[in-house]
Design a protein around this motif. Structure first.
Motif, short mmCIF file in Angstrom:
data_model
loop_
_atom_site.label_atom_id
_atom_site.label_comp_id
_atom_site.label_asym_id
_atom_site.label_seq_id
_atom_site.Cartn_x
_atom_site.Cartn_y
_atom_site.Cartn_z
N MET A 1 36.59 59.33 36.97
CA MET A 1 36.09 58.74 38.21
C MET A 1 37.00 57.57 38.60
N THR A 2 37.47 57.57 39.84
CA THR A 2 38.31 56.50 40.36
C THR A 2 37.44 55.33 40.79
N LEU A 3 37.73 54.16 40.25
CA LEU A 3 36.93 52.98 40.58
C LEU A 3 37.38 52.40 41.91
N PRO A 4 36.44 51.86 42.68
CA PRO A 4 36.85 51.16 43.90
C PRO A 4 37.60 49.90 43.54
N ALA A 5 38.50 49.46 44.39
CA ALA A 5 39.25 48.24 44.14
C ALA A 5 38.34 47.03 44.31
N TRP A 6 38.44 46.08 43.41
CA TRP A 6 37.52 44.94 43.43
C TRP A 6 37.67 44.11 44.70
N ASP A 7 38.88 44.08 45.29
CA ASP A 7 39.13 43.26 46.47
C ASP A 7 39.23 44.07 47.76
N ASP A 8 38.73 45.30 47.73
CA ASP A 8 38.74 46.14 48.93
C ASP A 8 37.78 45.55 49.97
N PRO A 9 38.27 45.12 51.12
CA PRO A 9 37.38 44.51 52.13
C PRO A 9 36.33 45.47 52.66
N GLU A 10 36.55 46.78 52.48
CA GLU A 10 35.58 47.77 52.95
C GLU A 10 34.48 48.04 51.92
N LEU A 11 34.64 47.50 50.73
CA LEU A 11 33.65 47.74 49.68
C LEU A 11 32.37 46.97 49.97
N LYS A 12 31.30 47.70 50.14
CA LYS A 12 30.00 47.08 50.41
C LYS A 12 29.28 46.89 49.08
N ALA A 13 29.54 45.77 48.45
CA ALA A 13 28.96 45.48 47.14
C ALA A 13 28.81 43.98 46.97
N GLY A 14 27.87 43.59 46.12
CA GLY A 14 27.62 42.19 45.85
C GLY A 14 28.66 41.60 44.90
N THR A 15 28.52 40.31 44.65
CA THR A 15 29.49 39.60 43.82
C THR A 15 29.46 40.09 42.38
N MET A 16 28.29 40.45 41.86
CA MET A 16 28.23 40.92 40.48
C MET A 16 29.05 42.20 40.32
N VAL A 17 28.92 43.12 41.26
CA VAL A 17 29.66 44.38 41.19
C VAL A 17 31.15 44.12 41.36
N LYS B 1 36.92 29.56 34.93
CA LYS B 1 36.20 29.34 36.18
C LYS B 1 37.15 29.18 37.37
N GLU B 2 38.31 28.59 37.13
CA GLU B 2 39.26 28.42 38.23
C GLU B 2 39.75 29.77 38.74
N GLN B 3 39.98 30.71 37.82
CA GLN B 3 40.39 32.05 38.24
C GLN B 3 39.28 32.74 39.03
N ILE B 4 38.04 32.52 38.63
CA ILE B 4 36.92 33.10 39.37
C ILE B 4 36.85 32.51 40.78
N ARG B 5 37.03 31.18 40.87
CA ARG B 5 36.99 30.54 42.19
C ARG B 5 38.08 31.08 43.11
N LYS B 6 39.27 31.31 42.55
CA LYS B 6 40.37 31.84 43.37
C LYS B 6 40.12 33.29 43.77
N ALA B 7 39.52 34.06 42.87
CA ALA B 7 39.26 35.47 43.17
C ALA B 7 38.13 35.64 44.17
N PHE B 8 37.15 34.70 44.13
CA PHE B 8 35.98 34.81 45.01
C PHE B 8 35.79 33.50 45.77
N PRO B 9 36.74 33.17 46.66
CA PRO B 9 36.67 31.91 47.40
C PRO B 9 35.43 31.83 48.29
N ILE C 1 32.38 31.52 47.41
CA ILE C 1 31.14 32.00 46.77
C ILE C 1 30.82 31.05 45.62
N SER C 2 29.84 30.16 45.83
CA SER C 2 29.58 29.09 44.87
C SER C 2 28.98 29.59 43.56
N GLN C 3 28.30 30.70 43.57
CA GLN C 3 27.63 31.20 42.37
C GLN C 3 28.34 32.40 41.75
N ALA C 4 29.63 32.56 42.02
CA ALA C 4 30.34 33.74 41.52
C ALA C 4 30.33 33.81 39.99
#
Length: 229
Positions: free
Chosen positions: A1-17, A35-43, A45-48
């Motif tokens: 199964m091919t996984l969706p890309a985590w940063d695909d803007p078309e992906l309709k998914a929450g932060t946990m997914v 935590k800094e890497q998380i902040r950069k990956a999910f700008p 989003i305070s509760q990422a």
């Protein structure tokens, strides 16, 4: 199964997914992130970081510096992926049950003598094979198959390392009964004595070895010297 890309803007998914996909596709199992890497990956989003921690409820193994002394306070180690939360059906099937209350946790830990029921280590104790890691105990739900074949979810005290190793593996009381019945009469009586005492019996050799292992290294050297002389 091919996984969706985590940063695909078309992906309709929450932060946990998205966080789960980011761990798999960017960090990889065994990798360290902070935590800094998380902040950069999910700008923005305070509760990422909290959403990523929620993956533990789905069997994902994430260690902090309280579990692994080689990590800093900011670091976490992605040890193992759990439920494929990007699959809605799998996520619904594995949705966390009602939280275990503090009263229940205290009662279970007291019943289990504040030790892991799998390996026997106490909370805060260093692992013999890895002194950089100390045991962190928690009360977990264990799928259990009883002697009559019924399946039950029971509470037990486990350290995080044993919990990680038992993901997806039920406890088999039925197999335990079968193994015990296969023992000869003498072995069975001996096992029943262990069960009544709540601990395994030891031989004189076992006791001597354990006494030796508890000595500081310099004292062990002197013991070896005394025996060689």
């Amino acid at each position: 199964m091919t996984l969706p890309a985590w940063d695909d803007p078309e992906l309709k998914a929450g932060t946990m997914v998205r966080g789960a996909l980011w761990l798999v596709q960017v960090v990889s199992e065994g990798g360290v992130f902070n935590k800094e890497q998380i902040r950069k990956a999910f700008p923005g989003i305070s509760q990422a970081d909290r959403r990523i921690r929620d993956l533990r409820d789905y069997g994902w193994v994430l260690l902090t510096n309280t579990d692994d002394a080689t990590l800093t306070a900011e670091d976490q180690r992605f040890v193992k992926a759990g439920v494929a939360v990007w699959d809605p059906a799998a996520r619904r099937a594995a949705a966390p049950q009602k939280a275990i209350s503090n009263k229940e946790k205290q009662a279970v830990m007291a019943r289990d003598d504040y030790m892991c029921t799998v390996c026997g280590i106490s909370g805060g104790e260093a692992y013999v094979d890895d002194s950089n890691q100390t045991a962190v105990l928690s009360v977990t739900r264990r799928e259990t198959i009883l002697p009559d074949g019924q399946e039950r979810i029971l509470l037990a005290t486990e350290c995080k390392r044993c919990r990680a190793g038992s993901v997806g593996q039920p406890a088999r009381a039925d197999e335990a009964v079968a193994d015990i019945k296969a023992l000869d009469a003498g072995e069975r009586r001996r096992l029943l004595r262990w069960i009544e005492r709540g601990r395994r019996g030891t031989t004189a050799l076992d006791r001597a070895w354990n006494t030796y292992r508890r000595l500081p290294p310099d004292a062990r050297d002197q013991v070896r010297g005394a025996l060689e002389n």
